[in-house]
Scaffold this motif. Structure first.
Motif, PDB file in Angstrom:
ATOM      1  N   TYR A   1       0.826  -1.199   0.000  1.00  0.00           N
ATOM      2  CA  TYR A   1       0.000   0.000   0.000  1.00  0.00           C
ATOM      3  C   TYR A   1       0.864   1.253   0.000  1.00  0.00           C
ATOM      4  O   TYR A   1       2.035   1.219   0.362  1.00  0.00           O
ATOM      5  CB  TYR A   1      -0.914   0.016   1.223  1.00  0.00           C
ATOM      6  CG  TYR A   1      -2.016  -1.025   1.186  1.00  0.00           C
ATOM      7  CD1 TYR A   1      -2.292  -1.743   0.019  1.00  0.00           C
ATOM      8  CD2 TYR A   1      -2.779  -1.296   2.307  1.00  0.00           C
ATOM      9  CE1 TYR A   1      -3.297  -2.687  -0.020  1.00  0.00           C
ATOM     10  CE2 TYR A   1      -3.794  -2.244   2.282  1.00  0.00           C
ATOM     11  CZ  TYR A   1      -4.039  -2.932   1.112  1.00  0.00           C
ATOM     12  OH  TYR A   1      -5.027  -3.867   1.070  1.00  0.00           O
TER      13      TYR A   1
ATOM     14  N   GLN B   1      -3.105   4.010   4.692  1.00  0.00           N
ATOM     15  CA  GLN B   1      -2.504   3.024   3.796  1.00  0.00           C
ATOM     16  C   GLN B   1      -3.572   2.419   2.887  1.00  0.00           C
ATOM     17  O   GLN B   1      -4.490   1.749   3.355  1.00  0.00           O
ATOM     18  CB  GLN B   1      -1.837   1.913   4.615  1.00  0.00           C
ATOM     19  CG  GLN B   1      -0.693   2.379   5.491  1.00  0.00           C
ATOM     20  CD  GLN B   1       0.570   2.626   4.699  1.00  0.00           C
ATOM     21  OE1 GLN B   1       0.809   2.000   3.670  1.00  0.00           O
ATOM     22  NE2 GLN B   1       1.385   3.551   5.163  1.00  0.00           N
TER      23      GLN B   1
ATOM     24  N   SER C   1      -4.347   0.828  -1.455  1.00  0.00           N
ATOM     25  CA  SER C   1      -3.726   0.312  -2.673  1.00  0.00           C
ATOM     26  C   SER C   1      -3.490   1.455  -3.666  1.00  0.00           C
ATOM     27  O   SER C   1      -4.101   2.517  -3.570  1.00  0.00           O
ATOM     28  CB  SER C   1      -4.617  -0.753  -3.317  1.00  0.00           C
ATOM     29  OG  SER C   1      -5.789  -0.149  -3.837  1.00  0.00           O
TER      30      SER C   1
END
Length: 328
Positions: free
Chosen positions: A87, A95, A97
């Protein structure tokens, strides 16, 4: 299934830009607005925007090249690691993707302030990339140097040449560690009168050697043969001789049996110190590898974020040049 994200600048009037894009794209493609508060950016005059677009396009390529370098070194150092499963840090969502980061993009004014003029914004990007590249280069060089030291201290790949010319103290120490040789300090002697020698005897003539080696020279001490190791159809053995007759023994053994003979003075402390040094080098290498892995991951995350901001900024400049003010 992998996803691709494109950043598109479109002329907009009461949402017409987004509606127009949706009408031209298939239903499985999602269109998301990027709300950037365009008026905060200070792009300056037409000339400055043209220069800025040229600079940011070149810098975009440099940043992508750095990302490729990160990917390449990550594959070399930890091939089991897939960087793209990690991430990145979002200003608002923590955090997430890379895909989510792009679909929920929010300009990070802490990293890349929008208030400065365009040239200063680009300079900020350049300084951040330069700092990352410098840190990454140092970590990678340290890792490579420790790797080279390990290769040098590991010795050559085992073959008959290495077997015949190895450091005998290291060889005896390894045999002792493996339990193939006990009390080497008692076996190997070196005094004013007596010396230990190591001979390499072809297995094919071992019986002949054992039957007559004591009689080949008056300087050979009877019953002093001891098997040390066997490799490559050769027997590595110990024989004791009188010091003043070493060359006579060498000549006799060579002419009668064709064996290789080496004088030897036992010094296991030297071999122990080498092993300690090797362990220290390996430990240092593990530490440097861990540091490089951490730096690689951090550089990857930061570079992804930087590339997203660069592409957004590049699109904004291009739109302003094409469509006029940010209101369009």
């Amino acid at each position: 299934m992998s996803k691709s994200v494109a950043i598109i600048g479109a002329r907009n009037k009461e949402g017409s830009g987004q509606r127009y894009l949706r009408s031209k794209l298939t239903s499985n493609i999602r269109v998301v607005d990027v709300n950037l508060e365009h008026q905060v950016f200070k792009f300056g005059s037409l000339d400055l925007m043209l220069q800025g677009l040229e600079k940011i396009t070149k810098f975009e390529q440099l940043t992508e090249n750095f990302l490729k370098k990160i990917e390449k070194i990550s594959l070399e150092v930890s091939p089991q690691t897939n960087l793209y499963t990690h991430y990145v840090e979002s200003k608002d969502k923590g955090q997430i993707s890379v895909t989510k980061y792009l679909l929920n993009f929010s300009w990070d004014d802490f990293r890349y302030p929008r208030a400065p003029h365009l040239n200063d914004q680009i300079k900020n990007f350049e300084e951040r990339l330069e700092s990352m590249e410098k840190n990454f280069k140092i970590k990678y060089q340290n890792f490579q140097e420790s790797k080279q030291m390990i290769n040098q201290n590991s010795g050559l790949r085992e073959n008959i040449g290495v077997f015949l010319n190895c450091n005998l103290n290291d060889a005896i120490y390894e045999l002792t560690k493996k339990g193939k040789l006990t009390s080497p300090e008692t076996l190997f002697v070196r005094s004013h009168y007596v010396k230990s020698i190591v001979v390499y005897i072809p297995k094919a003539i071992l019986e002949k050697f054992l039957a007559s080696y004591e009689f080949e020279s008056k300087f050979v001490i009877p019953d002093s043969y001891t098997l040390l190791n066997e490799q490559y159809d050769l027997v590595m053995a110990h024989v004791s001789v009188f010091s003043r007759g070493v060359e006579d023994v060498r000549s006799s053994f060579k002419s009668t049996f064709g064996v290789t003979m080496r004088e030897f003075e036992l010094n296991l402390e030297e071999a122990r110190q080498k092993e300690t040094d090797r362990k220290s080098i390996h430990e240092q290498h593990r530490t440097l590898k861990e540091q490089l892995e951490i730096t690689t991951l951090e550089c990857y995350k930061e570079t992804i974020v930087m590339i997203c901001h660069i592409k957004i900024l590049k699109t904004l400049i291009d739109c302003q040049l094409r469509f006029g003010t940010s209101q369009n």
